[in-house]
Design an enzyme around this catalytic site. Sequence first.
Site, PDB file in Angstrom:
ATOM      1  N   SER A 245       0.834  -1.203   0.000  1.00  0.00           N
ATOM      2  CA  SER A 245       0.000   0.000   0.000  1.00  0.00           C
ATOM      3  C   SER A 245       0.866   1.250   0.000  1.00  0.00           C
ATOM      4  O   SER A 245       1.966   1.262   0.571  1.00  0.00           O
ATOM      5  CB  SER A 245      -0.853  -0.011   1.276  1.00  0.00           C
ATOM      6  OG  SER A 245      -1.500   1.226   1.451  1.00  0.00           O
TER       7      SER A 245
ATOM      8  N   TYR B 134      -1.505  -0.676  10.865  1.00  0.00           N
ATOM      9  CA  TYR B 134      -1.813  -1.275   9.556  1.00  0.00           C
ATOM     10  C   TYR B 134      -0.638  -1.072   8.593  1.00  0.00           C
ATOM     11  O   TYR B 134      -0.161  -2.018   7.950  1.00  0.00           O
ATOM     12  CB  TYR B 134      -3.093  -0.646   8.989  1.00  0.00           C
ATOM     13  CG  TYR B 134      -3.293  -0.957   7.528  1.00  0.00           C
ATOM     14  CD1 TYR B 134      -3.640  -2.240   7.117  1.00  0.00           C
ATOM     15  CD2 TYR B 134      -3.105   0.027   6.552  1.00  0.00           C
ATOM     16  CE1 TYR B 134      -3.798  -2.538   5.766  1.00  0.00           C
ATOM     17  CE2 TYR B 134      -3.258  -0.261   5.204  1.00  0.00           C
ATOM     18  CZ  TYR B 134      -3.605  -1.537   4.823  1.00  0.00           C
ATOM     19  OH  TYR B 134      -3.751  -1.837   3.482  1.00  0.00           O
TER      20      TYR B 134
ATOM     21  N   LYS C  63       2.217  -3.743   6.591  1.00  0.00           N
ATOM     22  CA  LYS C  63       2.601  -3.778   5.169  1.00  0.00           C
ATOM     23  C   LYS C  63       4.121  -3.662   5.048  1.00  0.00           C
ATOM     24  O   LYS C  63       4.761  -4.391   4.289  1.00  0.00           O
ATOM     25  CB  LYS C  63       1.912  -2.646   4.398  1.00  0.00           C
ATOM     26  CG  LYS C  63       0.409  -2.800   4.277  1.00  0.00           C
ATOM     27  CD  LYS C  63       0.023  -4.036   3.482  1.00  0.00           C
ATOM     28  CE  LYS C  63      -1.461  -4.269   3.436  1.00  0.00           C
ATOM     29  NZ  LYS C  63      -1.859  -5.585   2.937  1.00  0.00           N
TER      30      LYS C  63
HETATM   31  P1  NAD Z   1     -11.144  -6.644   1.383  1.00  0.00           P
HETATM   32  O1  NAD Z   1     -11.331  -6.651   2.843  1.00  0.00           O
HETATM   33  O2  NAD Z   1     -12.289  -6.373   0.507  1.00  0.00           O
HETATM   34  O3  NAD Z   1     -10.481  -8.031   0.904  1.00  0.00           O
HETATM   35  C1  NAD Z   1      -9.628  -8.791   1.714  1.00  0.00           C
HETATM   36  C2  NAD Z   1     -10.153 -10.213   1.712  1.00  0.00           C
HETATM   37  O4  NAD Z   1      -9.276 -11.030   2.485  1.00  0.00           O
HETATM   38  C3  NAD Z   1     -11.543 -10.330   2.318  1.00  0.00           C
HETATM   39  O5  NAD Z   1     -12.375 -11.071   1.459  1.00  0.00           O
HETATM   40  C4  NAD Z   1     -11.319 -11.063   3.650  1.00  0.00           C
HETATM   41  O6  NAD Z   1     -12.420 -11.880   3.984  1.00  0.00           O
HETATM   42  C5  NAD Z   1     -10.070 -11.861   3.320  1.00  0.00           C
HETATM   43  N1  NAD Z   1      -9.208 -12.182   4.470  1.00  0.00           N
HETATM   44  C6  NAD Z   1      -8.684 -11.352   5.398  1.00  0.00           C
HETATM   45  N2  NAD Z   1      -7.901 -12.031   6.253  1.00  0.00           N
HETATM   46  C7  NAD Z   1      -7.934 -13.323   5.853  1.00  0.00           C
HETATM   47  C8  NAD Z   1      -7.332 -14.508   6.327  1.00  0.00           C
HETATM   48  N3  NAD Z   1      -6.544 -14.512   7.399  1.00  0.00           N
HETATM   49  N4  NAD Z   1      -7.574 -15.662   5.674  1.00  0.00           N
HETATM   50  C9  NAD Z   1      -8.376 -15.697   4.578  1.00  0.00           C
HETATM   51  N5  NAD Z   1      -8.968 -14.603   4.095  1.00  0.00           N
HETATM   52  C10 NAD Z   1      -8.756 -13.429   4.724  1.00  0.00           C
HETATM   53  O7  NAD Z   1      -9.947  -5.606   1.082  1.00  0.00           O
HETATM   54  P2  NAD Z   1      -9.392  -5.073  -0.309  1.00  0.00           P
HETATM   55  O8  NAD Z   1      -9.700  -3.634  -0.384  1.00  0.00           O
HETATM   56  O9  NAD Z   1      -9.787  -5.979  -1.408  1.00  0.00           O
HETATM   57  O10 NAD Z   1      -7.834  -5.202  -0.023  1.00  0.00           O
HETATM   58  C11 NAD Z   1      -7.087  -6.329  -0.412  1.00  0.00           C
HETATM   59  C12 NAD Z   1      -5.664  -6.142   0.067  1.00  0.00           C
HETATM   60  O11 NAD Z   1      -5.147  -4.948  -0.479  1.00  0.00           O
HETATM   61  C13 NAD Z   1      -5.529  -6.011   1.573  1.00  0.00           C
HETATM   62  O12 NAD Z   1      -4.350  -6.686   1.977  1.00  0.00           O
HETATM   63  C14 NAD Z   1      -5.365  -4.527   1.799  1.00  0.00           C
HETATM   64  O13 NAD Z   1      -4.607  -4.245   2.949  1.00  0.00           O
HETATM   65  C15 NAD Z   1      -4.620  -4.120   0.548  1.00  0.00           C
HETATM   66  N6  NAD Z   1      -4.833  -2.712   0.178  1.00  0.00           N
HETATM   67  C16 NAD Z   1      -6.101  -2.222   0.030  1.00  0.00           C
HETATM   68  C17 NAD Z   1      -6.303  -0.892  -0.300  1.00  0.00           C
HETATM   69  C18 NAD Z   1      -7.677  -0.304  -0.406  1.00  0.00           C
HETATM   70  O14 NAD Z   1      -7.815   0.910  -0.304  1.00  0.00           O
HETATM   71  N7  NAD Z   1      -8.717  -1.092  -0.622  1.00  0.00           N
HETATM   72  C19 NAD Z   1      -5.189  -0.062  -0.528  1.00  0.00           C
HETATM   73  C20 NAD Z   1      -3.918  -0.598  -0.387  1.00  0.00           C
HETATM   74  C21 NAD Z   1      -3.752  -1.930  -0.041  1.00  0.00           C
HETATM   75  C1  WQD Z   2      -9.203  10.044   0.985  1.00  0.00           C
HETATM   76  C2  WQD Z   2      -9.363  11.536   1.239  1.00  0.00           C
HETATM   77  C3  WQD Z   2      -9.549  12.105   3.579  1.00  0.00           C
HETATM   78  C4  WQD Z   2     -13.391  10.076   4.185  1.00  0.00           C
HETATM   79  C5  WQD Z   2      -6.742   4.947   2.989  1.00  0.00           C
HETATM   80  C6  WQD Z   2      -5.740   4.219   3.817  1.00  0.00           C
HETATM   81  C7  WQD Z   2      -4.635   3.714   2.948  1.00  0.00           C
HETATM   82  C8  WQD Z   2      -5.178   2.885   1.788  1.00  0.00           C
HETATM   83  C9  WQD Z   2      -6.247   3.605   1.048  1.00  0.00           C
HETATM   84  C10 WQD Z   2      -5.149   0.584   2.408  1.00  0.00           C
HETATM   85  C11 WQD Z   2      -8.546  12.052   2.427  1.00  0.00           C
HETATM   86  C12 WQD Z   2     -10.822  12.438   2.842  1.00  0.00           C
HETATM   87  C13 WQD Z   2     -12.230  10.576   3.637  1.00  0.00           C
HETATM   88  C14 WQD Z   2     -14.416  10.983   4.593  1.00  0.00           C
HETATM   89  C15 WQD Z   2     -13.032  12.815   3.855  1.00  0.00           C
HETATM   90  N1  WQD Z   2      -5.772   1.663   2.231  1.00  0.00           N
HETATM   91  N2  WQD Z   2     -12.053  11.921   3.480  1.00  0.00           N
HETATM   92  N3  WQD Z   2     -14.185  12.317   4.409  1.00  0.00           N
HETATM   93  O1  WQD Z   2      -6.843   7.956   3.803  1.00  0.00           O
HETATM   94  O2  WQD Z   2      -5.980   8.324   1.450  1.00  0.00           O
HETATM   95  O3  WQD Z   2      -6.122   6.051   2.360  1.00  0.00           O
HETATM   96  O4  WQD Z   2      -7.242   4.054   1.964  1.00  0.00           O
HETATM   97  O5  WQD Z   2      -3.976   0.386   2.281  1.00  0.00           O
HETATM   98  O6  WQD Z   2      -3.815   2.959   3.778  1.00  0.00           O
HETATM   99  O7  WQD Z   2      -5.222   5.112   4.788  1.00  0.00           O
HETATM  100  O8  WQD Z   2      -8.201   7.198   1.793  1.00  0.00           O
HETATM  101  O9  WQD Z   2     -10.563   7.298   1.158  1.00  0.00           O
HETATM  102  O10 WQD Z   2      -9.963   7.336   3.601  1.00  0.00           O
HETATM  103  O11 WQD Z   2      -9.450   9.332   2.194  1.00  0.00           O
HETATM  104  O12 WQD Z   2     -12.879  14.024   3.718  1.00  0.00           O
HETATM  105  O13 WQD Z   2     -15.474  10.586   5.109  1.00  0.00           O
HETATM  106  O14 WQD Z   2     -10.729  11.788   1.595  1.00  0.00           O
HETATM  107  O15 WQD Z   2      -9.253  13.085   4.529  1.00  0.00           O
HETATM  108  O16 WQD Z   2      -8.111  13.349   2.084  1.00  0.00           O
HETATM  109  P1  WQD Z   2      -6.743   7.501   2.425  1.00  0.00           P
HETATM  110  P2  WQD Z   2      -9.629   7.720   2.216  1.00  0.00           P
END
Ligand code: NAD
Ligand code: WQD
Length: 337
Positions: free
Chosen positions: A124, A148, A152
């Site tokens: 991430s 979190y 990562k």
């Molecule tokens: P999500 O929660 O929709 O998907 C994660 C999936 O993993 C879920 O279906 C959950 O049930 C499953 N899971 C969690 N722990 C598990 C375990 N121990 N065993 C089996 N299954 C398990 O999240 P997402 O948004 O699809 O994110 C996927 C990955 O990408 C995550 O690792 C998250 O940290 C990373 N990520 C997400 C974002 C984002 O903004 N969505 C950004 C950066 C990184």
């Molecule tokens: C985006 C912008 C907020 C909600 C997060 C995680 C990051 C990654 C992606 C997993 C910011 C603003 C948000 C609201 C708002 N996930 N905001 N009102 O914080 O960039 O990233 O998701 O890895 O680790 O931190 O994403 O969508 O929460 O926020 O004003 O109700 O929207 O301040 O500027 P962020 P976000």
Amino acid sequence: MNILVAGGAGYIGSHTVVELLSRGEQVVIVDNLSNSREHVIDRIERITGKRPGFVKADVRDTGKMNEVFAQYKFDAVIHLAGLKVVGESVEKPIVYYRNNLESTWVLVDLMSKYKVPSIIFSSSATVYGETDQVPINENAEYHCTNPYGNTKMINEIFLKDVVTACPDISAICLRYFNPIGAHESGQIGEDPLDIPNNLMPYITQVAIGKLERLSIFGDDYPTHDGTGVRDYIHVVDLAKGHLAALDYAEQNPDLGFLAVNLGTGKGYSVLDLVHTFSEVCGKSIPYQITARRPGDVATSYADPSKAKELFGWEAEFDLKRMCEDSWRWQKCCDKFI
Ligand code: NAD
Ligand code: WQD
């Protein structure tokens, strides 16, 4: 290729599985459904005409995972199984460390045992934390600001150590920026089980009338309109980035460890997103300006050139398309169950 997709029932995972199946790859999903629902598997089948293998299990269940690895001869692992809520990770660091670290240990251990050559790991942009340098490239240092993000970072360091000791394994950590949007069919998308923490699902739930108004966290940032700027990327573009990374790993078995940004390289503010979404859905989005959210940075967007150079991948969908697909998903999400 025969691919294990850990966490494949989730938001990013389900879109990645759709792209893999559409290209003719074999897929087995392992997911404990802690943040997803089983009907996603049916929906994936409806979209692609192919049903992925599905094992409901915790990736940390070594015995069960050993059976899965023994049964299928995987060519690669895509590891998305993680907990992802920043605030929750501050309250429950033990749960987050156990889930997000142990899952990788178990997978890599079994990859070594069953000679699976590559892992694509969901990292991430959060690993960059607070930085003034935008666009952010992969050489920026780790500056995680919460448990979190630390999970990562530690996973990345762990994978680096593994590939150093085991040259038969390679690892690509994809550092996602801000994924939004949904599949154009309206059948899969982000499905928060609780009140959304992230901006886009909050906006869509305001638009549909589930939530009253959006709180915009601060309008006094040093950005063009004072609200926070992020690199929003369509989840389908992100999913395609995984296929590009898989191909690169297959063609470069000696790659060792790589960390690669997946973003568009463009930054949009909260108000940019609100206005674009409003145009797309034809409704105004009520909002109020509130205090800054602790830990938020003013501006974050990717330098995506490494992904283009190495994988030949770049994001295609623009902000309007991201909003259109998010809105279609919000309107459809309960209709297909
Ligand atoms: P999500 O929660 O929709 O998907 C994660 C999936 O993993 C879920 O279906 C959950 O049930 C499953 N899971 C969690 N722990 C598990 C375990 N121990 N065993 C089996 N299954 C398990 O999240 P997402 O948004 O699809 O994110 C996927 C990955 O990408 C995550 O690792 C998250 O940290 C990373 N990520 C997400 C974002 C984002 O903004 N969505 C950004 C950066 C990184
Ligand atoms: C985006 C912008 C907020 C909600 C997060 C995680 C990051 C990654 C992606 C997993 C910011 C603003 C948000 C609201 C708002 N996930 N905001 N009102 O914080 O960039 O990233 O998701 O890895 O680790 O931190 O994403 O969508 O929460 O926020 O004003 O109700 O929207 O301040 O500027 P962020 P976000």
